[in-house]
Design a protein around this motif. Structure first.
Motif, PDB file in Angstrom:
ATOM      1  N   LEU A  48       6.819   8.025   3.086  1.00 12.21           N
ATOM      2  CA  LEU A  48       8.080   8.762   3.104  1.00 12.21           C
ATOM      3  C   LEU A  48       8.512   8.910   4.562  1.00 12.21           C
ATOM      4  O   LEU A  48       7.664   9.016   5.454  1.00 12.21           O
ATOM      5  CB  LEU A  48       7.899  10.147   2.474  1.00 12.21           C
ATOM      6  N   PRO A  49       9.813   8.916   4.834  1.00  6.76           N
ATOM      7  CA  PRO A  49      10.261   9.106   6.221  1.00  6.76           C
ATOM      8  C   PRO A  49       9.825  10.471   6.772  1.00  6.76           C
ATOM      9  O   PRO A  49       9.555  11.390   6.001  1.00  6.76           O
ATOM     10  CB  PRO A  49      11.785   9.018   6.127  1.00  6.76           C
ATOM     11  N   TYR A  50       9.750  10.567   8.089  1.00  5.16           N
ATOM     12  CA  TYR A  50       9.392  11.824   8.750  1.00  5.16           C
ATOM     13  C   TYR A  50      10.373  12.918   8.363  1.00  5.16           C
ATOM     14  O   TYR A  50      11.582  12.750   8.448  1.00  5.16           O
ATOM     15  CB  TYR A  50       9.418  11.623  10.272  1.00  5.16           C
ATOM     16  N   GLU A  51       9.804  14.046   7.923  1.00  3.24           N
ATOM     17  CA  GLU A  51      10.652  15.187   7.523  1.00  3.24           C
ATOM     18  C   GLU A  51      10.024  16.462   8.067  1.00  3.24           C
ATOM     19  O   GLU A  51       9.477  17.261   7.324  1.00  3.24           O
ATOM     20  CB  GLU A  51      10.674  15.300   5.985  1.00  3.24           C
ATOM     21  N   GLY A  52      10.003  16.598   9.376  1.00  2.00           N
ATOM     22  CA  GLY A  52       9.346  17.758   9.984  1.00  2.00           C
ATOM     23  C   GLY A  52       7.845  17.561  10.085  1.00  2.00           C
ATOM     24  O   GLY A  52       7.149  18.283  10.804  1.00  2.00           O
ATOM     25  N   ALA A  53       7.326  16.607   9.325  1.00  2.00           N
ATOM     26  CA  ALA A  53       5.904  16.216   9.358  1.00  2.00           C
ATOM     27  C   ALA A  53       5.793  14.946   8.522  1.00  2.00           C
ATOM     28  O   ALA A  53       6.728  14.584   7.800  1.00  2.00           O
ATOM     29  CB  ALA A  53       5.014  17.303   8.778  1.00  2.00           C
ATOM     30  N   PHE A  54       4.653  14.297   8.623  1.00  2.00           N
ATOM     31  CA  PHE A  54       4.358  13.203   7.703  1.00  2.00           C
ATOM     32  C   PHE A  54       3.438  13.723   6.612  1.00  2.00           C
ATOM     33  O   PHE A  54       2.611  14.595   6.850  1.00  2.00           O
ATOM     34  CB  PHE A  54       3.636  12.049   8.427  1.00  2.00           C
ATOM     35  N   ARG A  55       3.601  13.173   5.407  1.00  2.00           N
ATOM     36  CA  ARG A  55       2.658  13.449   4.321  1.00  2.00           C
ATOM     37  C   ARG A  55       2.209  12.110   3.763  1.00  2.00           C
ATOM     38  O   ARG A  55       3.015  11.374   3.209  1.00  2.00           O
ATOM     39  CB  ARG A  55       3.334  14.268   3.215  1.00  2.00           C
ATOM     40  N   PHE A  56       0.922  11.802   3.918  1.00  2.00           N
ATOM     41  CA  PHE A  56       0.355  10.591   3.336  1.00  2.00           C
ATOM     42  C   PHE A  56      -0.514  11.014   2.154  1.00  2.00           C
ATOM     43  O   PHE A  56      -1.317  11.946   2.280  1.00  2.00           O
ATOM     44  CB  PHE A  56      -0.518   9.840   4.359  1.00  2.00           C
ATOM     45  N   VAL A  57      -0.361  10.316   1.031  1.00  2.00           N
ATOM     46  CA  VAL A  57      -1.059  10.715  -0.195  1.00  2.00           C
ATOM     47  C   VAL A  57      -1.987   9.596  -0.670  1.00  2.00           C
ATOM     48  O   VAL A  57      -1.583   8.428  -0.723  1.00  2.00           O
ATOM     49  CB  VAL A  57      -0.034  11.044  -1.304  1.00  2.00           C
ATOM     50  N   THR A  58      -3.213   9.965  -1.020  1.00  2.00           N
ATOM     51  CA  THR A  58      -4.154   8.994  -1.598  1.00  2.00           C
ATOM     52  C   THR A  58      -4.152   9.131  -3.123  1.00  2.00           C
ATOM     53  O   THR A  58      -3.798  10.180  -3.658  1.00  2.00           O
ATOM     54  CB  THR A  58      -5.593   9.232  -1.084  1.00  2.00           C
ATOM     55  N   HIS A  59      -4.527   8.053  -3.788  1.00  2.00           N
ATOM     56  CA  HIS A  59      -4.555   8.046  -5.251  1.00  2.00           C
ATOM     57  C   HIS A  59      -5.354   6.847  -5.727  1.00  2.00           C
ATOM     58  O   HIS A  59      -5.820   6.043  -4.901  1.00  2.00           O
ATOM     59  CB  HIS A  59      -3.128   8.022  -5.806  1.00  2.00           C
ATOM     60  N   LYS A  60      -5.471   6.677  -7.023  1.00  4.55           N
ATOM     61  CA  LYS A  60      -6.365   5.654  -7.570  1.00  4.55           C
ATOM     62  C   LYS A  60      -5.945   4.214  -7.218  1.00  4.55           C
ATOM     63  O   LYS A  60      -6.755   3.311  -7.294  1.00  4.55           O
ATOM     64  CB  LYS A  60      -6.511   5.806  -9.085  1.00  4.55           C
ATOM     65  N   ASP A  61      -4.689   4.007  -6.843  1.00  2.04           N
ATOM     66  CA  ASP A  61      -4.233   2.651  -6.532  1.00  2.04           C
ATOM     67  C   ASP A  61      -4.293   2.306  -5.044  1.00  2.04           C
ATOM     68  O   ASP A  61      -3.747   1.283  -4.621  1.00  2.04           O
ATOM     69  CB  ASP A  61      -2.815   2.411  -7.098  1.00  2.04           C
ATOM     70  N   VAL A  62      -4.938   3.172  -4.243  1.00  6.66           N
ATOM     71  CA  VAL A  62      -5.270   2.785  -2.860  1.00  6.66           C
ATOM     72  C   VAL A  62      -6.756   3.027  -2.632  1.00  6.66           C
ATOM     73  O   VAL A  62      -7.279   4.095  -2.974  1.00  6.66           O
ATOM     74  CB  VAL A  62      -4.446   3.525  -1.763  1.00  6.66           C
ATOM     75  N   ASN A  63      -7.435   2.037  -2.066  1.00  5.23           N
ATOM     76  CA  ASN A  63      -8.871   2.203  -1.783  1.00  5.23           C
ATOM     77  C   ASN A  63      -9.077   2.341  -0.270  1.00  5.23           C
ATOM     78  O   ASN A  63      -8.133   2.343   0.508  1.00  5.23           O
ATOM     79  CB  ASN A  63      -9.666   1.026  -2.362  1.00  5.23           C
ATOM     80  N   LYS A  68       5.446  -4.174   7.184  1.00  4.58           N
ATOM     81  CA  LYS A  68       4.056  -4.647   7.193  1.00  4.58           C
ATOM     82  C   LYS A  68       3.362  -4.419   5.834  1.00  4.58           C
ATOM     83  O   LYS A  68       2.156  -4.563   5.716  1.00  4.58           O
ATOM     84  CB  LYS A  68       3.252  -3.910   8.274  1.00  4.58           C
ATOM     85  N   GLY A  69       4.128  -3.954   4.844  1.00  7.71           N
ATOM     86  CA  GLY A  69       3.540  -3.814   3.517  1.00  7.71           C
ATOM     87  C   GLY A  69       2.984  -2.440   3.183  1.00  7.71           C
ATOM     88  O   GLY A  69       2.205  -2.295   2.245  1.00  7.71           O
ATOM     89  N   VAL A  70       3.410  -1.419   3.946  1.00  7.00           N
ATOM     90  CA  VAL A  70       2.935  -0.050   3.658  1.00  7.00           C
ATOM     91  C   VAL A  70       4.141   0.854   3.435  1.00  7.00           C
ATOM     92  O   VAL A  70       5.059   0.890   4.260  1.00  7.00           O
ATOM     93  CB  VAL A  70       2.084   0.511   4.833  1.00  7.00           C
ATOM     94  N   LYS A  71       4.143   1.556   2.312  1.00  3.82           N
ATOM     95  CA  LYS A  71       5.250   2.474   2.035  1.00  3.82           C
ATOM     96  C   LYS A  71       4.829   3.914   2.340  1.00  3.82           C
ATOM     97  O   LYS A  71       3.793   4.377   1.845  1.00  3.82           O
ATOM     98  CB  LYS A  71       5.665   2.388   0.562  1.00  3.82           C
ATOM     99  N   ILE A  85       0.898  -1.162   0.000  1.00  2.00           N
ATOM    100  CA  ILE A  85       0.000   0.000   0.000  1.00  2.00           C
ATOM    101  C   ILE A  85       0.930   1.203   0.000  1.00  2.00           C
ATOM    102  O   ILE A  85       1.682   1.418   0.950  1.00  2.00           O
ATOM    103  CB  ILE A  85      -0.906  -0.009   1.253  1.00  2.00           C
ATOM    104  N   ASP A  86       0.928   1.942  -1.093  1.00  2.00           N
ATOM    105  CA  ASP A  86       1.939   2.981  -1.266  1.00  2.00           C
ATOM    106  C   ASP A  86       1.342   4.370  -1.071  1.00  2.00           C
ATOM    107  O   ASP A  86       0.583   4.865  -1.917  1.00  2.00           O
ATOM    108  CB  ASP A  86       2.546   2.841  -2.678  1.00  2.00           C
ATOM    109  N   LEU A  87       1.694   4.989   0.049  1.00  2.00           N
ATOM    110  CA  LEU A  87       1.144   6.311   0.384  1.00  2.00           C
ATOM    111  C   LEU A  87       2.182   7.416   0.215  1.00  2.00           C
ATOM    112  O   LEU A  87       2.000   8.532   0.688  1.00  2.00           O
ATOM    113  CB  LEU A  87       0.634   6.306   1.843  1.00  2.00           C
ATOM    114  N   ARG A  88       3.290   7.113  -0.482  1.00  3.76           N
ATOM    115  CA  ARG A  88       4.373   8.101  -0.592  1.00  3.76           C
ATOM    116  C   ARG A  88       4.002   9.278  -1.472  1.00  3.76           C
ATOM    117  O   ARG A  88       4.363  10.420  -1.196  1.00  3.76           O
ATOM    118  CB  ARG A  88       5.639   7.432  -1.146  1.00  3.76           C
TER     119      ARG A  88
END
Ligand SMILES: *Cc1c(COP(=O)(O)O)cnc(C)c1O
Length: 337
Positions: free
Chosen positions: A306-321, A301-304, A4-7
């Protein structure tokens, strides 16, 4: 293993429809302007954004840098937000390719004080170089800049005789959030860069649009940069689906990001960044030292992410439901509990 790629939304794979269209695309040598699929596609993007012409390039970085290279002479000054992609994430390219001086203005999350902008503009004297161009970005990280603000920046720039370039890498996300046509955003800029390979799911490509004379010059400068490509109709075929079809589904990603946010909010100590929640992203922080290793834990655990960089940024897109999102946030919750 399927991750599950949230990068980022750049990780989206081309759709089956895109792959089929790519396999059937009519092609020609685009350096000779002989690729019918690309010719038609560049026109389509220009028309969609309300501009006269467009030129296809390999990436958003290429497109922004080509815009600087085309608008400016060597040594000119370009005003850009200090947080903008052009200055933060383009490998110092503006010094290498266009040879311009970037003047970075700080902002309130993408919103400038217009008087400060006006006071920054310089004439050429013995000790100062002329300001030539103003660059804006919409969406700006997770925030969408309102149209009346864009209008103010455009009018202020025009009052000083400056050109305006819009880095609209995610302009379709911005239009979705503003419930407007992309033309309504694009009209406040002379040139606009639009990425096809983010949430729109095309494999490669960005289009730079503007006036006919600007794009003619950009086409020449693109060749200087090594961006004259041959049978690009294959990429244009995917791009056409990105623009015509994939741009219409972005509200799903935006709603999924808000859903993700609602799940994150149930985790004690998580602070959602309220300033950037307009598109397919969630920015958040947590006052917990373990955050520096969250990416490693999730990866196992199967989730990608980006490393913490002053905050987290999780991104949604068509390949995650939504199921993927629930699963990923459950793991985040487990980690911190
Ligand atoms: C992604 C992005 C770009 C271009 O990125 P490339 O990886 O070079 O395609 C430019 N500007 C913004 C705001 C972006 O988000």
């Amino acid at each position: 293993m399927r991750y599950i790629d949230l990068r980022s939304d750049t990780v989206t794979h081309p759709t089956l429809e895109m792959r089929e269209a790519m396999s059937k695309a009519l092609v020609g040598d685009d350096v000779f302007s002989d690729d019918p699929t690309m010719n038609e596609f560049e026109e389509l993007v220009a028309k969609t954004l309300g501009k006269e012409a467009g030129v296809f390039v390999p990436s958003g970085t290429f497109s922004n840098q080509l815009a600087l290279f085309t608008h400016c002479q060597k040594g000119d000054e370009v005003i850009v937000d200090q947080g903008a992609h052009i200055v933060q994430h383009e490998s110092g390219a503006s010094a290498v390719i266009a040879g311009v001086q970037l003047f970075t203005l700080d902002s309130n999350f993408g919103i400038w004080d217009i008087n400060k902008l006006l006071n920054t503009v310089k004439q050429r004297t013995i000790s100062t170089t002329r300001t030539k161009l103003v660059c804006i970005e919409n969406s700006y990280n997770g925030r969408v800049l309102p149209l009346d603000y864009m209008e103010k920046v455009y009018n202020a720039s025009k009052s000083k005789g400056l050109a305006v370039h819009l880095d609209g890498a995610r302009i379709f996300n911005a239009a979705t959030a503003l419930h407007c046509d992309v033309k309504e955003i694009a009209k406040y800029a002379d040139s606009v860069s639009v990425c096809l390979s983010k949430a729109l799911a095309a494999p490669i490509g960005t289009v730079l649009v503007g006036s006919k004379s600007f794009i003619d010059e950009a086409r020449f400068k693109r060749k200087i940069m090594g961006g004259g490509m041959r049978q690009v109709g294959i990429l244009a075929a995917a791009g056409k689906i990105a623009i015509e079809t994939m741009s219409k589904r972005l509200s799903v990603d935006h709603e999924n990001a808000r859903y993700m946010e609602s799940l994150l909010k149930t985790i004690p100590g998580i602070i959602i960044d309220e300033r950037q929640r307009d598109i397919n992203m969630v920015f958040f922080d947590i006052d917990d030292e373990r955050k520096y290793n969250l990416d490693t834990f999730l990866f196992e655990k199967g989730v990608k992410i980006l490393p913490y960089e002053g905050a987290f940024r999780f991104v949604t897109h068509k390949d995650v439901n939504r199921e993927d999102i629930s699963q990923a946030i459950k793991l985040v919750s487990d980690y911190f509990s």
